[in-house]
Design a protein around this motif. Structure first.
Motif, mmCIF file in Angstrom:
data_model
loop_
_atom_site.group_PDB
_atom_site.id
_atom_site.type_symbol
_atom_site.label_atom_id
_atom_site.label_comp_id
_atom_site.label_asym_id
_atom_site.label_seq_id
_atom_site.Cartn_x
_atom_site.Cartn_y
_atom_site.Cartn_z
ATOM 1 N N ASN A 183 71.874 -25.744 42.984
ATOM 2 C CA ASN A 183 71.658 -27.117 43.463
ATOM 3 C C ASN A 183 70.172 -27.435 43.381
ATOM 4 O O ASN A 183 69.414 -27.073 44.279
ATOM 5 C CB ASN A 183 72.148 -27.283 44.903
ATOM 6 C CG ASN A 183 71.815 -28.651 45.487
ATOM 7 O OD1 ASN A 183 71.318 -29.529 44.791
ATOM 8 N ND2 ASN A 183 72.073 -28.832 46.776
ATOM 9 N N PRO A 184 69.721 -28.111 42.307
ATOM 10 C CA PRO A 184 68.298 -28.397 42.144
ATOM 11 C C PRO A 184 67.721 -29.424 43.126
ATOM 12 O O PRO A 184 66.511 -29.665 43.114
ATOM 13 C CB PRO A 184 68.210 -28.925 40.708
ATOM 14 C CG PRO A 184 69.415 -28.386 40.029
ATOM 15 C CD PRO A 184 70.477 -28.419 41.086
ATOM 16 N N ASP A 185 68.547 -30.056 43.962
ATOM 17 C CA ASP A 185 68.004 -30.998 44.940
ATOM 18 C C ASP A 185 67.011 -30.293 45.855
ATOM 19 O O ASP A 185 67.232 -29.151 46.270
ATOM 20 C CB ASP A 185 69.117 -31.600 45.803
ATOM 21 C CG ASP A 185 69.968 -32.610 45.053
ATOM 22 O OD1 ASP A 185 69.605 -32.973 43.916
ATOM 23 O OD2 ASP A 185 71.001 -33.022 45.604
ATOM 24 N N ILE A 186 65.939 -30.997 46.200
ATOM 25 C CA ILE A 186 64.942 -30.458 47.124
ATOM 26 C C ILE A 186 65.374 -30.702 48.563
ATOM 27 O O ILE A 186 65.349 -29.796 49.401
ATOM 28 C CB ILE A 186 63.555 -31.093 46.884
ATOM 29 C CG1 ILE A 186 63.113 -30.879 45.418
ATOM 30 C CG2 ILE A 186 62.527 -30.509 47.853
ATOM 31 C CD1 ILE A 186 62.939 -29.429 45.032
ATOM 32 N N VAL A 187 65.767 -31.921 48.853
ATOM 33 C CA VAL A 187 66.234 -32.282 50.199
ATOM 34 C C VAL A 187 67.451 -33.183 50.089
ATOM 35 O O VAL A 187 67.729 -33.762 49.026
ATOM 36 C CB VAL A 187 65.142 -33.009 51.019
ATOM 37 C CG1 VAL A 187 63.957 -32.100 51.297
ATOM 38 C CG2 VAL A 187 64.694 -34.294 50.318
ATOM 39 N N VAL A 188 68.172 -33.308 51.182
ATOM 40 C CA VAL A 188 69.287 -34.226 51.277
ATOM 41 C C VAL A 188 69.337 -34.738 52.710
ATOM 42 O O VAL A 188 68.864 -34.066 53.638
ATOM 43 C CB VAL A 188 70.618 -33.525 50.884
ATOM 44 C CG1 VAL A 188 71.046 -32.528 51.953
ATOM 45 C CG2 VAL A 188 71.715 -34.527 50.601
ATOM 46 N N ASP A 189 69.862 -35.944 52.892
ATOM 47 C CA ASP A 189 69.986 -36.520 54.241
ATOM 48 C C ASP A 189 71.432 -36.452 54.676
ATOM 49 O O ASP A 189 72.307 -37.070 54.072
ATOM 50 C CB ASP A 189 69.507 -37.976 54.250
ATOM 51 C CG ASP A 189 68.008 -38.096 54.039
ATOM 52 O OD1 ASP A 189 67.289 -37.153 54.432
ATOM 53 O OD2 ASP A 189 67.551 -39.116 53.494
ATOM 54 N N ARG A 190 71.677 -35.696 55.742
ATOM 55 C CA ARG A 190 73.017 -35.579 56.298
ATOM 56 C C ARG A 190 73.108 -36.473 57.542
ATOM 57 O O ARG A 190 72.604 -36.127 58.598
ATOM 58 C CB ARG A 190 73.344 -34.132 56.666
ATOM 59 C CG ARG A 190 74.802 -33.915 57.108
ATOM 60 C CD ARG A 190 75.015 -32.507 57.630
ATOM 61 N NE ARG A 190 74.711 -31.485 56.653
ATOM 62 C CZ ARG A 190 75.605 -31.009 55.784
ATOM 63 N NH1 ARG A 190 76.847 -31.469 55.802
ATOM 64 N NH2 ARG A 190 75.253 -30.070 54.931
ATOM 65 N N GLY A 191 73.739 -37.646 57.367
ATOM 66 C CA GLY A 191 73.837 -38.571 58.484
ATOM 67 C C GLY A 191 72.489 -38.981 59.032
ATOM 68 O O GLY A 191 72.324 -39.199 60.231
ATOM 69 N N GLY A 192 71.493 -39.061 58.159
ATOM 70 C CA GLY A 192 70.162 -39.485 58.587
ATOM 71 C C GLY A 192 69.233 -38.338 58.942
ATOM 72 O O GLY A 192 68.054 -38.564 59.214
ATOM 73 N N VAL A 193 69.731 -37.095 58.943
ATOM 74 C CA VAL A 193 68.899 -35.930 59.248
ATOM 75 C C VAL A 193 68.598 -35.187 57.950
ATOM 76 O O VAL A 193 69.510 -34.805 57.216
ATOM 77 C CB VAL A 193 69.604 -34.980 60.241
ATOM 78 C CG1 VAL A 193 68.741 -33.760 60.515
ATOM 79 C CG2 VAL A 193 69.923 -35.719 61.537
ATOM 80 N N ARG A 194 67.338 -34.986 57.665
ATOM 81 C CA ARG A 194 66.939 -34.379 56.392
ATOM 82 C C ARG A 194 67.079 -32.859 56.440
ATOM 83 O O ARG A 194 66.698 -32.211 57.407
ATOM 84 C CB ARG A 194 65.512 -34.785 56.038
ATOM 85 C CG ARG A 194 65.052 -34.326 54.666
ATOM 86 C CD ARG A 194 64.062 -35.294 54.058
ATOM 87 N NE ARG A 194 64.677 -36.581 53.741
ATOM 88 C CZ ARG A 194 64.075 -37.546 53.052
ATOM 89 N NH1 ARG A 194 62.834 -37.374 52.623
ATOM 90 N NH2 ARG A 194 64.691 -38.687 52.812
#
Length: 290
Positions: free
Chosen positions: A168-179
């Motif tokens: 998963n090359p993503d650096i960050v993701v927001d889960r329900g507004g929480v990074r």
């Protein structure tokens, strides 16, 4: 100036298929985004094909079950291509050897089920780092911890010459507004420390090859000029689309919400400044998929 559109329907007649990102576009990591669901439904109603193209490090069947839990209906998409599937194929072909140190969560363990499309898969054994021939990185052990906590293990792995497979090359993701941190942040750190990281999701070519294969399996012969990539990651979704010579629709209200000053739509100058800082320009932009 980047063309900012009001909705997908404004440009949908130009395309026969979309490669649509999930987090920040179709759901927020907790629940479906109703306007996005309706936009994809409308696209399909006119004959378009929807491939959900995600950097989720899991097999597509797992992602489908997750979408169901989030309330994303099956009638707004046709098929799924995941970075996890692309990376699994590589792992079971032996790119990081047979003894693998796993980084991720217990719910990611389906990654170690051999994909049907690999003939004579390499037998993979999960082992401690000391015994490993490579690293399968699906994400951090603690998604809110600074990736630097893994420096001691990465220093040891680098000295052993281990390759890190990043699912998963993503650096960050927001889960329900929480990074939260993603596997891409760990791979980036490992590379900075002198290690070798192998990438299989957006913006890298293997996952786009998989997405096209999924599209063909639907019986759709769609030229690249008729494919639109939709996503909120400038360095993954939009960069990947550019690398594949595909048009893109940048969702500014996701990861770049603050930088682009997006409420209903992005603030024009903020958007231009943001994309200029990356030197990556999308074909179109919109605040939220609708």
């Amino acid at each position: 100036m980047i063309r900012v559109v009001e909705n997908l329907a404004e440009i949908s007649s130009q395309y026969d298929a979309v490669f649509c990102d999930l987090w920040g576009c179709l759901h927020d990591g907790v629940r479906a985004l109703p306007e996005a669901v309706e936009a994809l439904r409308a696209f399909k109603a006119k004959g378009g094909k929807v491939v959900l193209l995600t950097n989720a490090p899991r097999p597509r069947a797992d992602v489908a079950r997750q979408l169901d839990r989030f309330g994303v209906p099956t009638d707004c998409w046709d098929t799924i291509a995941t970075s996890g599937d692309s990376a699994r194929v590589a792992m079971f072909r032996g790119v990081i050897g047979e003894k693998v140190w796993f980084m991720g969560q217990n719910y990611d363990l389906t990654f170690f089920e051999p994909p049907h499309i690999v003939e004579n898969p390499v037998p993979i054994e999960r082992v401690d780092l000391e015994d490993a021939t490579g690293i399968a990185c699906l994400g951090p052990f603690e998604p809110h911890a600074d990736p630097a906590v893994n420096r001691p293990e990465f220093l040891y792995a680098k000295q052993k010459g281990l390759k890190l497979l990043c699912a998963n090359p993503d650096i960050v993701v927001d889960r329900g507004g929480v990074r939260e941190w993603c596997a891409g942040a760990l791979a980036e750190l490992y590379t900075e420390m002198g290690g070798t990281s192998l990438y299989f999701g957006k913006p890298h070519p293997p996952v786009y090859t998989l997405a096209r294969q999924r599209l063909t399996a639907l019986g759709a012969d769609v030229p690249d000029s008729r494919i639109l990539c939709i996503g909120d990651g400038i360095g993954t979704d939009i960069k990947g689309a550019l690398g594949e010579d595909l048009d893109s629709l940048f969702i500014t209200g996701g990861l770049a919400r603050e930088e682009t000053r997006t409420e209903l739509q992005p603030e024009s100058q903020a958007l231009e400044d943001y994309v200029a800082s990356f030197q990556i320009t999308p074909t179109f932009a919109i605040g939220h998929l609708r």
